[in-house]
Design an enzyme around this catalytic site. Structure first.
Site, PDB file in Angstrom:
ATOM      1  N   LYS A   1       0.837  -1.208   0.000  1.00 54.67           N
ATOM      2  CA  LYS A   1       0.000   0.000   0.000  1.00 54.67           C
ATOM      3  C   LYS A   1       0.865   1.249   0.000  1.00 54.67           C
ATOM      4  O   LYS A   1       2.013   1.244   0.466  1.00 54.67           O
ATOM      5  CB  LYS A   1      -0.953   0.028   1.207  1.00 54.67           C
ATOM      6  CG  LYS A   1      -0.303  -0.094   2.590  1.00 54.67           C
ATOM      7  CD  LYS A   1       0.122   1.185   3.243  1.00 54.67           C
ATOM      8  CE  LYS A   1       0.785   0.949   4.595  1.00 54.67           C
ATOM      9  NZ  LYS A   1       1.510   2.075   5.130  1.00 54.67           N
TER      10      LYS A   1
ATOM     11  N   PRO B   1       9.061  -4.383  -0.344  1.00 51.55           N
ATOM     12  CA  PRO B   1      10.224  -4.081   0.495  1.00 51.55           C
ATOM     13  C   PRO B   1       9.945  -4.323   1.980  1.00 51.55           C
ATOM     14  O   PRO B   1       8.851  -4.030   2.462  1.00 51.55           O
ATOM     15  CB  PRO B   1      10.498  -2.600   0.232  1.00 51.55           C
ATOM     16  CG  PRO B   1       9.390  -2.097  -0.617  1.00 51.55           C
ATOM     17  CD  PRO B   1       8.672  -3.251  -1.193  1.00 51.55           C
TER      18      PRO B   1
ATOM     19  N   ALA C   1      10.255  -3.599   5.911  1.00 47.53           N
ATOM     20  CA  ALA C   1      10.410  -2.411   6.763  1.00 47.53           C
ATOM     21  C   ALA C   1      10.507  -1.141   5.917  1.00 47.53           C
ATOM     22  O   ALA C   1      11.272  -0.239   6.215  1.00 47.53           O
ATOM     23  CB  ALA C   1      11.619  -2.539   7.695  1.00 47.53           C
TER      24      ALA C   1
ATOM     25  N   GLY D   1       7.634   0.692   4.999  1.00 49.55           N
ATOM     26  CA  GLY D   1       6.435   1.523   5.146  1.00 49.55           C
ATOM     27  C   GLY D   1       5.357   1.186   4.122  1.00 49.55           C
ATOM     28  O   GLY D   1       4.440   1.966   3.900  1.00 49.55           O
TER      29      GLY D   1
ATOM     30  N   ASP E   1      -2.882  -2.597   9.693  1.00 45.99           N
ATOM     31  CA  ASP E   1      -2.872  -2.492   8.227  1.00 45.99           C
ATOM     32  C   ASP E   1      -3.400  -3.752   7.535  1.00 45.99           C
ATOM     33  O   ASP E   1      -3.557  -3.769   6.310  1.00 45.99           O
ATOM     34  CB  ASP E   1      -1.436  -2.243   7.717  1.00 45.99           C
ATOM     35  CG  ASP E   1      -0.979  -0.809   7.963  1.00 45.99           C
ATOM     36  OD1 ASP E   1      -1.834   0.058   8.210  1.00 45.99           O
ATOM     37  OD2 ASP E   1       0.238  -0.567   7.909  1.00 45.99           O
TER      38      ASP E   1
HETATM   39  P1  ATP Z   1       4.136  -0.889   8.042  1.00 49.22           P
HETATM   40  O1  ATP Z   1       4.065  -0.075   6.799  1.00 49.22           O
HETATM   41  O2  ATP Z   1       2.890  -1.712   8.277  1.00 49.22           O
HETATM   42  O3  ATP Z   1       4.594  -0.144   9.243  1.00 49.22           O
HETATM   43  P2  ATP Z   1       6.537  -1.990   7.007  1.00 49.22           P
HETATM   44  O4  ATP Z   1       6.146  -2.198   5.592  1.00 49.22           O
HETATM   45  O5  ATP Z   1       7.346  -0.790   7.345  1.00 49.22           O
HETATM   46  O6  ATP Z   1       5.228  -2.018   7.867  1.00 49.22           O
HETATM   47  P3  ATP Z   1       7.143  -4.743   7.181  1.00 49.22           P
HETATM   48  O7  ATP Z   1       7.833  -5.101   5.918  1.00 49.22           O
HETATM   49  O8  ATP Z   1       5.722  -5.135   7.326  1.00 49.22           O
HETATM   50  O9  ATP Z   1       7.326  -3.206   7.496  1.00 49.22           O
HETATM   51  O10 ATP Z   1       8.026  -5.402   8.351  1.00 49.22           O
HETATM   52  C1  ATP Z   1       8.295  -4.824   9.594  1.00 49.22           C
HETATM   53  C2  ATP Z   1       8.963  -5.910  10.440  1.00 49.22           C
HETATM   54  O11 ATP Z   1       8.043  -6.969  10.656  1.00 49.22           O
HETATM   55  C3  ATP Z   1      10.167  -6.562   9.754  1.00 49.22           C
HETATM   56  O12 ATP Z   1      11.345  -5.912  10.068  1.00 49.22           O
HETATM   57  C4  ATP Z   1      10.121  -7.990  10.246  1.00 49.22           C
HETATM   58  O13 ATP Z   1      10.975  -8.178  11.354  1.00 49.22           O
HETATM   59  C5  ATP Z   1       8.693  -8.217  10.738  1.00 49.22           C
HETATM   60  N1  ATP Z   1       7.931  -9.205   9.933  1.00 49.22           N
HETATM   61  C6  ATP Z   1       7.134 -10.156  10.424  1.00 49.22           C
HETATM   62  N2  ATP Z   1       6.557 -10.875   9.447  1.00 49.22           N
HETATM   63  C7  ATP Z   1       6.983 -10.362   8.296  1.00 49.22           C
HETATM   64  C8  ATP Z   1       6.737 -10.688   6.932  1.00 49.22           C
HETATM   65  N3  ATP Z   1       5.946 -11.714   6.587  1.00 49.22           N
HETATM   66  N4  ATP Z   1       7.315  -9.926   6.006  1.00 49.22           N
HETATM   67  C9  ATP Z   1       8.120  -8.886   6.373  1.00 49.22           C
HETATM   68  N5  ATP Z   1       8.416  -8.574   7.635  1.00 49.22           N
HETATM   69  C10 ATP Z   1       7.853  -9.288   8.606  1.00 49.22           C
END
Ligand code: ATP
Length: 311
Positions: free
Chosen positions: A14, A104, A106, A108, A146
């Site tokens: 998203k 990607p 972590a 966002g 989310d």
């Molecule tokens: P958001 O935008 O919801 O804050 P994000 O996109 O920044 O999330 P994600 O890729 O969802 O971050 O991952 C954040 C953390 O969640 C990762 O560093 C990882 O340790 C943990 N994690 C747990 N399950 C997963 C998964 N299936 N894929 C990616 N990361 C995961």
């Protein structure tokens, strides 16, 4: 579906077209008002019955460019989703999940939430649970704020912690260039920085802007580009000042708008079409300022079953 040997579900990343963050609540969360758009950059989760009959649990493997950054234990959101569905339905949880990860980590873009939504849909079909979409949505909300949007897809307004969703009236297909950062930015650190920057300011109830909703209704990409807004952007840029340079580069290359995606450090640029997307991708890659670049478009549907390996 219950008899098939394996089921693959795809769930989208998203972009928050607008993210308005309210005051810090006593429970440590912030009230949000946001507009999500699901984009074609997506993860696939394949669920198949576990081979090892002795195993009574969920196992997971991951492939794709950033597979190494994804946890393989019970903290993986796809594993948590399969376990929650099994606990809720009383079904046997023995399942192997394979995640093909394109979103990607972590960054966002809610990649973990996408995997949770895809795992819910895939296991639901594999096990033939017969749950309604509303029941799946309730389980999604338990997994993370989310996850319900990853299930719904399209373009939607989210309130509360982002989990209370209303589909938005939106016209047109929008083209995005996604600039991935070389390093991650932990979401809690970005919220802490936002609170620090805001100090004791009294904040109104968060609500999305009429300007953005109007731009979505009209389908006018220029107006949408000008209306993109993210309250977390100053905090993300304060922690990762290189993001300012990436945003400036996109603007100088004629992007219609640029925004830090969620809590960052990914930056999403809205562009006119595939040709401008290609030009901007080349400029960003050549700048050496960003980790990697992807082109995508939205809105796309939420988590859904697909043929395995489909492009
Ligand atoms: P958001 O935008 O919801 O804050 P994000 O996109 O920044 O999330 P994600 O890729 O969802 O971050 O991952 C954040 C953390 O969640 C990762 O560093 C990882 O340790 C943990 N994690 C747990 N399950 C997963 C998964 N299936 N894929 C990616 N990361 C995961």
């Amino acid at each position: 579906m219950a008899t098939s040997a394996e089921v693959t579900a795809r769930a989208p990343a998203k972009v928050n077209l607008e993210l308005v963050v309210g005051a810090l609540r006593p429970d440590g969360y912030h009230d949000l008002a946001t507009v999500f758009q699901a984009v074609a950059l997506a993860d696939d989760v394949t669920a198949r019955p576990a081979r090892d009959e002795a195993s009574d649990d969920v196992t997971v493997t991951v492939s794709g460019p950033q597979a190494a950054a994804v946890p393989l234990d019970g903290s993986n959101l796809a594993v948590r989703a399969a376990r929650l569905l099994a606990a809720h339905t009383g079904l046997d949880a023995r399942v192997h999940l394979h995640i093909h990860k394109e979103i990607p980590v972590a960054g966002g873009m809610a990649g973990g939430s996408a995997d949770a939504a895809a795992a819910l849909v895939a296991c639901d079909a594999l096990w033939g649970t017969g749950l309604s979409r509303d029941e799946l949505r309730a389980l999604a909300a338990e997994l993370g704020s989310d996850v319900p949007f990853s299930l719904l897809g399209g373009t939607a307004v989210g309130t509360g912690r982002g989990e209370r969703l209303t589909p938005a009236l939106a016209r047109g297909d929008h083209h995005w260039v996604i600039a991935l950062a070389a390093r991650g930015l932990p979401t809690p650190a970005v919220y802490r920085e936002l609170d620090r920057l805001r100090g004791r300011r009294v904040l109104p109830e968060p609500r999305v802007s009429d300007r953005l909703m109007q731009a979505l209704r009209s389908g006018n990409a220029e107006a949408l580009g000008a209306a993109l807004a993210n309250d977390l952007q100053p905090a993300a840029c304060s922690l990762a000042p290189e993001l300012e340079r990436t945003l400036a580069l996109g603007a100088s290359c004629g992007a219609l708008g640029g925004i830090v995606a969620g809590s960052g450090p990914t930056v999403a640029f809205l562009v006119r079409g595939p040709e401008q997307a290609m030009d901007l991708s080349v400029s960003l890659a050549a700048s050496g300022q960003v980790g990697d670049v992807r082109r995508t478009h939205g809105p796309v549907p939420g988590a859904r079953i697909v043929e395995p390996g489909r492009g």
